[in-house]
Design a protein around this motif. Structure first.
Motif, PDB file in Angstrom:
ATOM      1  N   PHE A  58      14.150   5.241  -2.695  1.00 55.10           N
ATOM      2  CA  PHE A  58      13.472   5.556  -3.960  1.00 55.10           C
ATOM      3  C   PHE A  58      14.206   4.905  -5.126  1.00 55.10           C
ATOM      4  N   LEU A  59      15.528   4.958  -5.097  1.00 54.57           N
ATOM      5  CA  LEU A  59      16.316   4.357  -6.181  1.00 54.57           C
ATOM      6  C   LEU A  59      16.120   2.852  -6.236  1.00 54.57           C
ATOM      7  N   ARG A  60      15.994   2.218  -5.072  1.00 54.59           N
ATOM      8  CA  ARG A  60      15.791   0.772  -5.051  1.00 54.59           C
ATOM      9  C   ARG A  60      14.464   0.419  -5.702  1.00 54.59           C
ATOM     10  N   GLN A  61      13.426   1.241  -5.456  1.00 52.00           N
ATOM     11  CA  GLN A  61      12.138   0.976  -6.074  1.00 52.00           C
ATOM     12  C   GLN A  61      12.180   1.250  -7.579  1.00 52.00           C
ATOM     13  N   VAL A  62      12.814   2.350  -7.957  1.00 49.41           N
ATOM     14  CA  VAL A  62      12.893   2.700  -9.372  1.00 49.41           C
ATOM     15  C   VAL A  62      13.628   1.622 -10.161  1.00 49.41           C
ATOM     16  N   GLU A  63      14.656   1.059  -9.576  1.00 47.51           N
ATOM     17  CA  GLU A  63      15.437   0.038 -10.269  1.00 47.51           C
ATOM     18  C   GLU A  63      14.551  -1.139 -10.707  1.00 47.51           C
ATOM     19  N   GLU A  64      13.541  -1.463  -9.889  1.00 49.44           N
ATOM     20  CA  GLU A  64      12.691  -2.610 -10.196  1.00 49.44           C
ATOM     21  C   GLU A  64      11.655  -2.317 -11.277  1.00 49.44           C
ATOM     22  N   VAL A  65      11.330  -1.043 -11.495  1.00 49.36           N
ATOM     23  CA  VAL A  65      10.195  -0.750 -12.376  1.00 49.36           C
ATOM     24  C   VAL A  65      10.526   0.164 -13.547  1.00 49.36           C
ATOM     25  N   LEU A  66      11.713   0.744 -13.588  1.00 51.84           N
ATOM     26  CA  LEU A  66      11.990   1.767 -14.589  1.00 51.84           C
ATOM     27  C   LEU A  66      11.806   1.246 -16.007  1.00 51.84           C
ATOM     28  N   GLY A  67      12.336   0.065 -16.282  1.00 52.41           N
ATOM     29  CA  GLY A  67      12.229  -0.478 -17.634  1.00 52.41           C
ATOM     30  C   GLY A  67      10.780  -0.669 -18.052  1.00 52.41           C
ATOM     31  N   THR A  68       9.977  -1.224 -17.152  1.00 48.32           N
ATOM     32  CA  THR A  68       8.566  -1.446 -17.461  1.00 48.32           C
ATOM     33  C   THR A  68       7.824  -0.127 -17.635  1.00 48.32           C
ATOM     34  N   CYS A  69       8.133   0.838 -16.796  1.00 48.47           N
ATOM     35  CA  CYS A  69       7.477   2.145 -16.900  1.00 48.47           C
ATOM     36  C   CYS A  69       7.798   2.817 -18.239  1.00 48.47           C
ATOM     37  N   LEU A  70       9.036   2.757 -18.663  1.00 50.91           N
ATOM     38  CA  LEU A  70       9.411   3.356 -19.945  1.00 50.91           C
ATOM     39  C   LEU A  70       8.701   2.650 -21.092  1.00 50.91           C
ATOM     40  N   GLU A  71       8.606   1.351 -20.986  1.00 57.67           N
ATOM     41  CA  GLU A  71       7.967   0.572 -22.052  1.00 57.67           C
ATOM     42  C   GLU A  71       6.477   0.897 -22.161  1.00 57.67           C
ATOM     43  N   ARG A  72       5.832   1.114 -21.019  1.00 62.30           N
ATOM     44  CA  ARG A  72       4.383   1.338 -20.992  1.00 62.30           C
ATOM     45  C   ARG A  72       3.993   2.815 -20.975  1.00 62.30           C
ATOM     46  N   GLY A  73       4.969   3.704 -20.907  1.00 65.47           N
ATOM     47  CA  GLY A  73       4.663   5.122 -20.863  1.00 65.47           C
ATOM     48  C   GLY A  73       4.182   5.605 -19.506  1.00 65.47           C
ATOM     49  N   VAL A  74       4.512   4.888 -18.451  1.00 66.46           N
ATOM     50  CA  VAL A  74       4.127   5.283 -17.092  1.00 66.46           C
ATOM     51  C   VAL A  74       5.146   6.302 -16.584  1.00 66.46           C
ATOM     52  N   ARG A  75       4.671   7.469 -16.198  1.00 63.62           N
ATOM     53  CA  ARG A  75       5.562   8.495 -15.655  1.00 63.62           C
ATOM     54  C   ARG A  75       5.751   8.266 -14.151  1.00 63.62           C
ATOM     55  N   ILE A  76       6.919   8.618 -13.639  1.00 64.48           N
ATOM     56  CA  ILE A  76       7.239   8.479 -12.217  1.00 64.48           C
ATOM     57  C   ILE A  76       7.437   9.866 -11.630  1.00 64.48           C
ATOM     58  N   VAL A  77       6.722  10.174 -10.547  1.00 64.06           N
ATOM     59  CA  VAL A  77       6.798  11.488  -9.901  1.00 64.06           C
ATOM     60  C   VAL A  77       6.961  11.273  -8.402  1.00 64.06           C
ATOM     61  N   SER A  78       7.999  11.863  -7.823  1.00 63.26           N
ATOM     62  CA  SER A  78       8.249  11.652  -6.398  1.00 63.26           C
ATOM     63  C   SER A  78       8.950  12.851  -5.790  1.00 63.26           C
ATOM     64  N   ASN A  79       8.705  13.060  -4.489  1.00 63.97           N
ATOM     65  CA  ASN A  79       9.428  14.091  -3.746  1.00 63.97           C
ATOM     66  C   ASN A  79      10.637  13.524  -3.019  1.00 63.97           C
ATOM     67  N   ALA A  80      11.087  12.351  -3.438  1.00 63.00           N
ATOM     68  CA  ALA A  80      12.207  11.692  -2.757  1.00 63.00           C
ATOM     69  C   ALA A  80      13.512  12.456  -2.891  1.00 63.00           C
ATOM     70  N   GLY A  81      13.531  13.519  -3.718  1.00 67.67           N
ATOM     71  CA  GLY A  81      14.737  14.328  -3.836  1.00 67.67           C
ATOM     72  C   GLY A  81      15.117  15.029  -2.550  1.00 67.67           C
ATOM     73  N   GLY A  82      14.147  15.232  -1.666  1.00 72.17           N
ATOM     74  CA  GLY A  82      14.450  15.765  -0.342  1.00 72.17           C
ATOM     75  C   GLY A  82      15.231  17.057  -0.384  1.00 72.17           C
ATOM     76  N   LEU A  83      16.416  17.023   0.214  1.00 75.87           N
ATOM     77  CA  LEU A  83      17.279  18.205   0.281  1.00 75.87           C
ATOM     78  C   LEU A  83      18.231  18.309  -0.904  1.00 75.87           C
ATOM     79  N   ASP A  84      18.198  17.321  -1.807  1.00 74.32           N
ATOM     80  CA  ASP A  84      19.115  17.328  -2.949  1.00 74.32           C
ATOM     81  C   ASP A  84      18.440  16.715  -4.171  1.00 74.32           C
ATOM     82  N   PRO A  85      17.396  17.374  -4.704  1.00 73.37           N
ATOM     83  CA  PRO A  85      16.719  16.807  -5.875  1.00 73.37           C
ATOM     84  C   PRO A  85      17.640  16.655  -7.081  1.00 73.37           C
ATOM     85  N   ALA A  86      18.603  17.561  -7.249  1.00 72.32           N
ATOM     86  CA  ALA A  86      19.528  17.434  -8.376  1.00 72.32           C
ATOM     87  C   ALA A  86      20.373  16.176  -8.236  1.00 72.32           C
TER      88      ALA A  86
END
Length: 571
Positions: A58-86
């Motif tokens: 999940f982090l590898r994917q977020v790294e590629e798109v986070l900047g663009t998502c913030l710029e465009r107002g795209v929210r990211i929602v995922s259950n990739a937190g698994g056993l340790d969402p914090a």
């Protein structure tokens, strides 16, 4: 509308998908599903080894798109937190800081009930009485909505229902209350369609020859409206296809009866209406909702012991006798009684023997070496497909249920608690806003002139030919714990009239003898021109423990479609 895109259907899906969805066209929310029953075992094992209890991909994917998502107002929602969402949220925050970005990151907890495992439904299931490895309740969409409402750019959860990744943004955008049952139910159906990524856009589709450029299959988007209706589509220029057929196939995936329960609502799959609205656009409407149950499902996992599998090829003449000789030689070297359980599967030319034991040494080299020792003293043509190896641990999955009002989600934004705005205990059990319940919710799928009735007569008048039933029947299958789900559908009312009469539970067992001895339930979904079957116990104690070569029953539907029977010549 709100455009909700998917970029992951499982832990291991295409890593470039997040970038493709963000750069391929306008979206409002980017979601991804990382958690299957098997994934919880994987993450538990990682945690025991000192690795993260969340999905690093999940982090590898977020790294590629986070900047663009913030710029465009795209929210990211995922259950990739698994056993340790914090921990996952902290990793996302650190990633943003490293990239020089300011991102507000929320995480949802409250699903982890492992600490309650001392008794009741969360007690260990069998084995040595050890506490479960994991016990996680399926949360709904409201905590996700609370995080988005508080201003989160990224929301990371643990165990939530797959559909909650769509329902949550829907609640956030439209302000749905617990009594907005139909709208909530519509969002659940939309979430169920896109949760498995490319399975909604032509992936794993029975009629795959109808799907263009499957090698570059695009991921799905749900355009969700305020009334809960939606349009499933994909970005232009991508491979795959969105059709009534591809959406129907995914709707039938891993369900049971027409009522699909969840923590936010019960969605009535027998009220779903599908309409092709153009190329790669399918409208979903008409979904009815009922109050959510007063219990939450809990996924409980537990270490079952150790297992080992050896596979031998049996070719040529007298295959059954050769397989018998192979077994006799193996058990002469290591007694069959030494194991807790033995599973022998012979589907020529494969002879597959799996042993289970609480003692790693017994299931390990003692077994695999005994098989190898038969190499020059066995049946003619003997050769193996698996080298001798040690046993590996396996897990057991079992569902449990707890009162919904005993589980409280917690939401944190940048590490600080946020009010969840959860309905008070008991308020979920509201009456329908519209109480009329159609006696036959799917009847309107047929023409008012009685096409369904006429079709029932018409197919009996057609000439009959022996052919694989898959020439006219589509299918998709999967797993739910130890049970297998098999959905089948056709494309016209007259074909459904035949399918409904032809494919009974008894006929299914006749066509697939491997199902004999298992309880089979059949459910009718006339609005989708479909039937759904649940084969109880086919997968034993779940995917991680199943000795089947196909432990998730993924191929069950295609096995059925390959069976030859007398079918009408529909033309």
């Amino acid at each position: 509308m709100i455009r909700i895109a998917n970029c992951s259907g499982f832990y291991g899906d295409r890593l470039s998908a997040a970038r493709e969805m963000v750069e391929g066209g306008p979206i409002d929310v980017l979601t991804g599903d990382w958690l299957a029953e098997l994934t919880m075992f994987i993450l538990a094992g990682n945690r025991l080894k000192g690795r993260p209890g969340y999905a690093p991909t999940f982090l590898r994917q977020v790294e590629e798109v986070l900047g663009t998502c913030l710029e465009r107002g795209v929210r990211i929602v995922s259950n990739a937190g698994g056993l340790d969402p914090a921990g996952c949220a902290q990793a996302v925050a650190e990633l943003a800081e490293r990239l020089g970005l300011r991102a507000r990151v929320a995480h949802v907890t409250g699903d982890d009930l492992t600490g309650r495992a001392g008794g009741g439904p969360l007690s260990a299931v069998g084995g040595d009485g050890a506490p479960p490895l994991t016990a996680n309740a399926y949360l709904g969409g409201r905590p996700i909505a609370a995080a988005l409402s508080a201003g989160a750019d990224v929301v990371v959860t643990g165990r939530v229902t797959d559909a909650a990744l769509v329902t949550g943004p829907g609640i956030w955008r439209y302000g749905w209350q617990p009594g907005d049952l139909d709208a909530l139910a519509g969002s659940v159906v939309a979430g169920h369609v896109i949760e498995c990524g490319c399975q909604a856009t032509g992936g794993n589709y029975a009629f795959f020859d109808e799907v263009p450029d499957l090698a570059h299959c695009g991921f799905p988007i749900a355009e969700l409206h305020a009334d809960g209706s939606s349009v499933v589509t994909k970005h232009p220029g991508t491979g795959g296809r969105v059709s009534v057929g591809t959406v129907t196939a995914q709707l039938l995936y891993e369900i049971a009866g027409p009522r699909y329960p969840g923590p936010d609502v019960v969605a009535r799959f027998d009220t779903v209406r599908l309409e092709q609205q153009g190329e790669d656009r399918v409208r979903i409407s008409g979904v009815r909702g009922e109050p959510a149950p007063d219990t939450l499902k809990v996924a409980v996992t537990h270490l079952g012991g150790y297992r080992n599998t050896m596979t031998l090829m049996v070719t040529g003449l007298d295959a059954a006798d050769k397989a018998r000789v192979a077994e006799e030689a193996i058990w002469a070297r290591v007694p069959r009684e030494a194991f807790d359980e033995v599973h022998v599967g012979f589907d020529p030319p494969l002879l597959r023997i799996t042993v289970f034991s609480g003692d790693r040494r017994v299931a390990g080299r003692a077994f695999s070496s005994a098989v190898v020792e038969t190499g020059l003293a066995g049946y003619p043509g003997l050769y193996g497909l698996t080298p001798p190896g040690d046993a590996s641990p396996y897990g057991v999955y079992s569902p449990a249920y707890v009162p919904a009002d005993t589980v409280r989600a917690e939401v944190f934004l940048d590490g600080e608690p946020v009010g969840t705005d959860e309905p008070a205990p008991g308020t979920k059990a509201l009456e329908r806003l519209s109480t009329d319940d159609p006696a036959d919710p799917g009847a309107s799928a047929f023409a008012e002139d009685g096409t369904e009735v006429a079709g029932g007569r018409a197919w009996r008048e057609l000439p009959v030919v022996r052919a694989p039933i898959g020439r006219i029947v589509g299918a998709r299958s999967g797993d739910k714990g130890g049970d297998a789900n098999l959905g089948v559908w056709v494309t016209a009312p007259e074909r459904y009239a035949w399918l409904r009469d032809f494919l009974t539970a008894e006929r299914l067992a006749d066509l697939l003898p491997g199902l004999t001895g298992h309880r089979i339930e059949r459910f009718e979904l006339p609005n989708l021109l479909a039937l759904n079957f649940v084969v109880h116990g086919l997968l034993g104690r779940g995917v991680a423990a199943s000795p089947r070569l196909d432990p998730q029953a993924k191929a069950l539907g295609e096995e059925l479609r390959a069976q030859v029977a007398e079918v009408p010549e529909f033309g």
